[in-house]
Design a protein around this motif. Sequence first.
Motif, short mmCIF file in Angstrom:
data_model
loop_
_atom_site.label_atom_id
_atom_site.label_comp_id
_atom_site.label_asym_id
_atom_site.label_seq_id
_atom_site.Cartn_x
_atom_site.Cartn_y
_atom_site.Cartn_z
N CYS A 241 0.80 -1.22 0.00
CA CYS A 241 0.00 0.00 0.00
C CYS A 241 0.83 1.27 0.00
CB CYS A 241 -0.95 0.00 1.20
SG CYS A 241 -2.02 -1.46 1.23
N THR A 242 1.90 1.31 0.77
CA THR A 242 2.78 2.47 0.73
C THR A 242 4.22 2.01 0.78
OG1 THR A 242 2.82 2.81 3.14
CG2 THR A 242 1.11 3.96 1.91
N ILE A 243 5.08 2.78 0.11
CA ILE A 243 6.53 2.54 0.11
C ILE A 243 7.15 3.73 0.81
CG2 ILE A 243 8.58 2.23 -1.31
CD1 ILE A 243 6.76 1.09 -3.51
N ASN A 244 7.79 3.48 1.95
CA ASN A 244 8.30 4.56 2.80
C ASN A 244 9.81 4.43 2.95
OD1 ASN A 244 5.48 5.49 4.16
ND2 ASN A 244 5.56 3.26 4.04
N ASN A 250 18.68 4.36 4.21
CA ASN A 250 19.29 3.04 4.40
C ASN A 250 18.29 1.91 4.48
OD1 ASN A 250 21.92 4.08 4.43
ND2 ASN A 250 21.80 4.53 6.62
N SER A 251 17.02 2.24 4.66
CA SER A 251 16.00 1.20 4.75
C SER A 251 14.70 1.68 4.12
CB SER A 251 15.77 0.77 6.21
OG SER A 251 15.38 1.87 7.00
N VAL A 252 13.86 0.71 3.81
CA VAL A 252 12.55 0.97 3.22
C VAL A 252 11.52 0.21 4.03
CG1 VAL A 252 11.09 0.65 1.18
CG2 VAL A 252 13.47 1.34 0.90
N VAL A 253 10.40 0.88 4.35
CA VAL A 253 9.31 0.23 5.06
C VAL A 253 8.11 0.09 4.13
CG1 VAL A 253 7.75 0.33 7.03
CG2 VAL A 253 10.08 1.18 7.27
N LEU A 254 7.66 -1.13 3.95
CA LEU A 254 6.48 -1.41 3.13
C LEU A 254 5.28 -1.65 4.05
CD1 LEU A 254 7.87 -3.93 0.46
CD2 LEU A 254 7.95 -1.42 0.47
N VAL A 255 4.17 -1.03 3.71
CA VAL A 255 2.92 -1.29 4.41
C VAL A 255 2.12 -2.25 3.54
CG1 VAL A 255 0.77 -0.31 5.28
CG2 VAL A 255 2.92 0.96 5.54
N THR A 256 1.89 -3.46 4.04
CA THR A 256 1.21 -4.50 3.27
C THR A 256 -0.15 -4.82 3.85
OG1 THR A 256 2.14 -6.35 4.55
CG2 THR A 256 3.47 -5.49 2.72
N TYR A 269 13.00 -3.21 5.33
CA TYR A 269 13.95 -3.94 4.50
C TYR A 269 15.22 -3.11 4.32
CZ TYR A 269 9.91 -6.82 3.35
OH TYR A 269 8.82 -7.64 3.42
N ASN A 270 16.35 -3.81 4.20
CA ASN A 270 17.62 -3.16 3.95
C ASN A 270 17.63 -2.63 2.51
OD1 ASN A 270 20.48 -3.00 2.98
ND2 ASN A 270 20.90 -3.59 5.10
N ALA A 271 17.90 -1.34 2.35
CA ALA A 271 17.81 -0.72 1.03
C ALA A 271 18.98 -1.10 0.12
CB ALA A 271 17.73 0.80 1.16
N LEU A 280 7.71 -4.11 12.02
CA LEU A 280 7.64 -3.00 12.96
C LEU A 280 6.28 -2.89 13.64
CD1 LEU A 280 9.47 -0.28 10.82
CD2 LEU A 280 10.45 -1.97 12.38
N TYR A 281 5.24 -3.41 12.96
CA TYR A 281 3.89 -3.25 13.51
C TYR A 281 2.93 -4.10 12.69
CZ TYR A 281 -0.64 -1.06 14.57
OH TYR A 281 -1.93 -0.84 14.93
N GLU A 282 1.85 -4.55 13.31
CA GLU A 282 0.77 -5.20 12.57
C GLU A 282 -0.56 -4.84 13.21
OE1 GLU A 282 0.47 -9.44 12.61
OE2 GLU A 282 1.13 -9.60 14.71
N GLU A 283 -1.59 -4.86 12.41
CA GLU A 283 -2.93 -4.53 12.89
C GLU A 283 -3.95 -5.43 12.18
OE1 GLU A 283 -5.98 -0.73 12.52
OE2 GLU A 283 -3.86 -0.32 12.95
N LYS A 284 -4.86 -5.98 12.97
CA LYS A 284 -5.91 -6.83 12.44
C LYS A 284 -7.28 -6.27 12.81
CE LYS A 284 -3.13 -11.08 12.69
NZ LYS A 284 -3.07 -12.46 13.22
N ASP A 285 -8.28 -6.61 12.02
CA ASP A 285 -9.64 -6.17 12.29
C ASP A 285 -10.61 -7.24 11.80
OD1 ASP A 285 -11.19 -3.42 12.98
OD2 ASP A 285 -12.27 -4.49 11.40
#
Length: 580
Positions: A241-244, A250-256, A269-271, A280-285
């Motif tokens: 959903c987002t590429i941060n 030095n790193s990239v955080v993907l929101v999946t 992830y190591n860039a 780093l985090y997860e959320e469920k609903d």
Amino acid sequence: MLKQYSDLGPRRLRGLTWLNENTYAMKEGKGEEEKLIAFDLSKNKETVKWTPGSLTSALKADAVEVKSLPAFDKLGTNLFTFSINGAYYLWDVKSGKVKGYKNDVEGISDVHFSNGGDYMTYVKGENIYLKPLAGESKQVTVDGNRDLVYGKAVSRFEFGISEGIFWSPGDEPAFAYYRNDQSEVSDYPLVDLTKTPAGSDLIKYPMAGGKSEKISVELYYAKTGKTVKIQTDESEDTYICTINWAPDGNSVVLVTLNRDQNHMQFKAYNAMTGSFIGRLYEEKDDKYVEPLYPLVFTSDNSTEFIYMSQKNGFMHAYLRKNGEEKQLTSGNFPLTGILGMNQDKSLMFFEGTGENPTESQIFRLSLTDGTFERISHNNGVYHGVLSDNGAYFITYFSSIDVPGKVVIADNKGNVLKQLLSAPDPLEEYDISRPELLNITNEKGTVLHARMIKPHDFDESKKYPVLVYVYGGPHAQLVQNRWWGSAPLWMNYMAEKGYLVFTVDGRGSYNRGKEFEQAVFRNLSELEMDDQLAGVAYLKSLKYVDENRMAVHGWSYGGFMTTSLMLKKPGVFKVGVAGGP
């Protein structure tokens, strides 16, 4: 329609933007007399930055004649890009110099620029190309085609996705991009009515229950030509959903998000290698999770960031730091946008509805003492644009009674200078102003509604009613902005003798998680109940002719129109469904 966005729309300021920490600019005049004027708040000084003539002189090496000033797109402090006749340029405000990328390629899209403007990327033929400010274009990907698309937004622009290329904020010029394998996605025909006879164009459209896109992410380093594949272990149909990028690059955080859309994860992830660092985090609903906003990093690495979630009932901000979490904002209303931070990252600014869901207000959060406060003052809809150092706002405001105001304010909400107070463009017309109403459904839930009457309305008469409907997720028709967000064709219908009525029912936007998720896997049912609550309100009015009621809507509103006509027969005499 009916000149609502031209002669009969409120006056607007053209090209208004921040040039740097203290200076804003806007366009004035037309044709040869047009000017881009800058105003330095710290020096109380006004200067002319560009005219068509001066910009023509600056571009004389390219033999470009500028007849009107282009749109200047902000790249960074004192740095802008613009395009003339398909060619792109970089403007350094501080030095006054303009440099051209000298691209003569036609048919390009998805143009992006590196941090600092040394490189430009674009997509042509579903492949990505890299163009240095000084140098020739280089093809980055080579196997792009209709089934394999690089560098474009994915997932039909859902989940807050709007771009496909993301430049690193770090010192090393690199960018991340989507690789979208849609070879198994079904074709969907779009009718082309511009041809005789009509033809059809096929697009790739992932239908519910059908095969989805296979999305992955790759990184490209401009200086070395190195490509890094992010080594995700997701299932093929996972949404990215987002590429941060972390601020240090030095790193990239993907929101999946999984295909069922009820499990969201933030993964780092190591860039340089693409290898997995950690979750780093997860959320469920039980129903669904909506990752709509990018992460905001509060340090150079990827372990400290602010994210948005409505897990506790309304969209609010949360801080994650070294695996621990703290809720930063609260209230029985959603935040609707992130406006930015000040220079030392001690203050953060948001937009949100506040107590009235039909409004939009500006809020300030202190990251040092936790104070969260509204800094906009009037009832209506605000939009703020923060200056580069977070000290000032350009603030736009309108309400049902105020066509538009634009001011410069400090970051406490104090107005420093008014730039515009737009006159009422409809003052001389015999049409009535929309009325904003509150009604309740059978559950006792307050619903926001809007009514438009003929200008010569007579309470002793009986009037037919046109109910305009949309409904569904991420839709809000009734707002306390100019003219109540109503299009002028509704006044046209009112002057033909109709009452025009709209109500935002359950499932619509800016009312919180419970209100919006009420329609989950039960589309149209509760929305119809709320539309019928609107009908019950109308029938309670002595001037409504309950035997002459019509319903009309487009897209989801077309679906709602057909649902009401077929599932609730006898309520409406006629229904007009557009694009259901």
